[in-house]
Design a protein around this motif. Structure first.
Motif, short mmCIF file in Angstrom:
data_model
loop_
_atom_site.label_atom_id
_atom_site.label_comp_id
_atom_site.label_asym_id
_atom_site.label_seq_id
_atom_site.Cartn_x
_atom_site.Cartn_y
_atom_site.Cartn_z
N THR A 39 0.83 -1.21 0.00
CA THR A 39 0.00 0.00 0.00
C THR A 39 0.87 1.25 0.00
O THR A 39 0.68 2.18 -0.80
CB THR A 39 -0.94 0.02 1.21
N MET A 40 1.86 1.28 0.89
CA MET A 40 2.72 2.45 1.00
C MET A 40 3.73 2.50 -0.16
O MET A 40 4.11 3.58 -0.62
CB MET A 40 3.45 2.45 2.34
N THR A 41 4.14 1.33 -0.62
CA THR A 41 5.05 1.30 -1.77
C THR A 41 4.36 1.88 -3.00
O THR A 41 4.98 2.57 -3.81
CB THR A 41 5.49 -0.15 -2.06
N MET A 42 3.07 1.60 -3.14
CA MET A 42 2.30 2.12 -4.27
C MET A 42 2.15 3.64 -4.17
O MET A 42 2.22 4.35 -5.18
CB MET A 42 0.92 1.47 -4.30
N LEU A 43 1.96 4.16 -2.96
CA LEU A 43 1.73 5.59 -2.77
C LEU A 43 3.01 6.41 -2.85
O LEU A 43 2.97 7.61 -3.15
CB LEU A 43 1.04 5.84 -1.43
N ALA A 44 4.16 5.78 -2.58
CA ALA A 44 5.42 6.52 -2.52
C ALA A 44 5.78 7.25 -3.81
O ALA A 44 6.21 8.41 -3.76
CB ALA A 44 6.56 5.58 -2.09
N GLY B 255 10.37 -1.74 -10.57
CA GLY B 255 9.76 -0.67 -9.80
C GLY B 255 10.49 0.65 -9.89
O GLY B 255 9.87 1.72 -9.86
N ALA B 256 11.82 0.62 -10.01
CA ALA B 256 12.61 1.85 -10.07
C ALA B 256 13.01 2.20 -11.50
O ALA B 256 12.85 3.34 -11.95
CB ALA B 256 13.85 1.71 -9.20
N ALA C 90 6.14 8.23 -13.37
CA ALA C 90 5.86 8.03 -11.95
C ALA C 90 4.56 7.26 -11.77
O ALA C 90 4.43 6.41 -10.88
CB ALA C 90 5.80 9.37 -11.23
N LEU C 91 3.58 7.53 -12.64
CA LEU C 91 2.32 6.79 -12.60
C LEU C 91 2.53 5.33 -12.95
O LEU C 91 1.92 4.44 -12.34
CB LEU C 91 1.32 7.42 -13.58
N TYR C 92 3.42 5.04 -13.91
CA TYR C 92 3.74 3.65 -14.25
C TYR C 92 4.29 2.91 -13.03
O TYR C 92 3.92 1.76 -12.76
CB TYR C 92 4.75 3.59 -15.39
N ALA C 93 5.20 3.56 -12.31
CA ALA C 93 5.76 2.95 -11.10
C ALA C 93 4.66 2.70 -10.07
O ALA C 93 4.61 1.64 -9.42
CB ALA C 93 6.86 3.83 -10.52
N THR C 94 3.75 3.67 -9.92
CA THR C 94 2.64 3.52 -8.98
C THR C 94 1.75 2.35 -9.37
O THR C 94 1.33 1.56 -8.52
CB THR C 94 1.80 4.82 -8.94
N LEU C 95 1.48 2.20 -10.67
CA LEU C 95 0.65 1.08 -11.13
C LEU C 95 1.32 -0.26 -10.89
O LEU C 95 0.65 -1.25 -10.55
CB LEU C 95 0.33 1.26 -12.62
N TYR C 96 2.65 -0.30 -11.05
CA TYR C 96 3.38 -1.55 -10.80
C TYR C 96 3.25 -1.94 -9.33
O TYR C 96 2.91 -3.09 -9.01
CB TYR C 96 4.85 -1.37 -11.18
N TRP C 97 3.52 -0.98 -8.43
CA TRP C 97 3.41 -1.29 -7.00
C TRP C 97 1.95 -1.53 -6.62
O TRP C 97 1.67 -2.31 -5.70
CB TRP C 97 4.00 -0.15 -6.17
#
Length: 409
Positions: free
Chosen positions: A157-162, A251-252, A270-277
């Protein structure tokens, strides 16, 4: 322990998402090695697992689960303080180190790397306590991997929001990387440091029951040698090396891939990273209900599917397939940990410290991927084949490596 998993996920992901801002702010004079120097931020963070993994396990045995978490939180606050000092140093000084005629780095960048290592050290201490505790504690109607996945829901949850926190909150949704100002990290980091210190005080005052039979009273060196002889644990350490490495690569580095190869804006990548997490969050939420699926079956099926999805991403040059891999990655951590620590009893804590050394994969594989990208002219397209290799090793561990018993002296 689930709350601590959320802290671990948030800090780990924030550190990864600083790659692009750090590249923009600090690495204007890094020559053709900007991707590699940016990825050193992740390298410094995960290097702490290799350096301090066994030490953190010994600390659990001597001081207990609770004080290990408190120590980790205090170290984490120290690392965040170094981030703040780095930004202040960059603003008010002009200290540089010349590495060659074409490459020079600001001293503040090196301070930021040190802060990343110290944050990683704090997370290492927290991981060495949280993971064996989640496996060893008894909750009726749940399996060890299921409890890991429940903790993983908070983590994801927090990884997705970061990524959104870094791009939208810290840097105000700026799309133009040239407009990023490193001083914008100062106030959010001060607040975050305060929250971490308050958490350390709360945890110190909590009652965290010790679980009998989960720590060893043996001499530290003897216990380490005993655990290292267990082939299943050694191979599990390599499996975690691959897992954390491939997880962080996507993720990075999906951010650098989107910017370099696909010319996408900062907010988009940044949105792509959020979608992955976010995909990992969904997978862990679903996985928390899978108490009838064996750890081995979860691991071999998800690693095989991940390798196929990444191969499709390479063939099509589309990042969406990489985002989908998050669903598969979501259950791998718990499955590997559970298979490696199964029936170890009092050696579980020491084995957990050995396994944490494998998290150096989060430092090496993303760095190697970015190094390959720089050697290929800055393009990440074919570097995803390195990630496929990591998935295939985990498939081997699921089918073969995790079946080995102890190797006698």
């Amino acid at each position: 322990m689930v709350i601590m998993m959320t802290v671990i996920g948030f800090i780990t992901s924030i550190n990864q998402q600083f790659q692009l801002p750090i590249k923009s702010a600090y690495l204007h004079s890094a020559g053709g090695w900007t991707n590699s120097f940016a990825t050193l931020l992740i390298f410094a963070f995960f290097l702490s697992y290799l350096v301090l993994g066994p030490t953190s396990a010994r600390f659990v045995e001597r001081h207990g689960y609770k004080m290990t978490i408190v120590r980790g939180l205090v170290m984490l606050a120290g690392g965040i303080l170094l981030f703040i000092l780095s930004a202040l140093l960059f603003i008010y000084t002009s200290l540089w180190i010349m590495l060659s005629e074409t490459v020079r780095l600001p001293v503040s960048y090196l301070i930021f790397l040190l802060g990343s290592f110290v944050c990683g050290a704090g997370i290492t201490f927290m991981q060495s306590s949280v993971n064996p505790y989640l496996i060893a504690c008894t909750v009726p109607g749940t399996s060890a991997v299921q409890r890991q996945n429940i903790g993983g829901v908070g983590n994801s949850t927090m990884t997705m929001l970061a990524p959104l926190f870094v791009s939208m909150v810290i840097f105000g949704g700026v799309d133009d990387l040239e407009a990023l100002q490193i001083q914008e990290v100062i106030l959010p980091m001060i607040i975050l440091m305060g929250v971490v210190l308050i958490l350390s005080y709360i945890v110190k005052r909590l009652h965290v029951p010790h679980i009998e039979g989960t720590t060893s009273g043996e001499d530290a060196e003897v216990s380490f040698k005993t655990v290292w002889r267990i082939r299943r644990v050694r191979l599990g350490c390599i499996a975690l090396f691959c897992y954390v490495g491939v997880e962080v690569c996507i993720g990075a580095n999906i951010i650098l891939y989107g910017q370099n190869d696909l010319s996408l804006s900062y907010s988009t990548v940044a949105l792509y990273a959020t979608l992955y997490w976010g995909a990992m969050l969904v997978g862990r939420f679903v996985g928390s209900f899978l108490n009838r699926v064996s750890d081995r079956k979860l691991l071999w099926s998800t690693t095989l599917l991940s390798a196929i999805l990444i191969l499709i991403a390479v063939v099509t040059n589309q990042p969406y397939w990489l985002i989908a891999v998050g669903l598969c990655h979501s259950v791998m951590w718990g499955a590997i940990y559970s298979l490696a620590l199964k029936e170890l009893g009092s050696l579980a804590t020491r084995a957990s410290g050995v396994l944490l050394m494998g998290l150096i994969g989060g430092a090496l594989l993303p760095f190697l991927q970015s190094l390959l990208a720089d050697l290929l002219g800055g393009a990440y397209h074919y570097t995803w084949l390195l990630v496929i290799a990591g998935e295939l090793y985990m498939l081997y561990y699921a089918l073969v490596g995790s079946r080995f018993g102890e190797v006698k002296a």
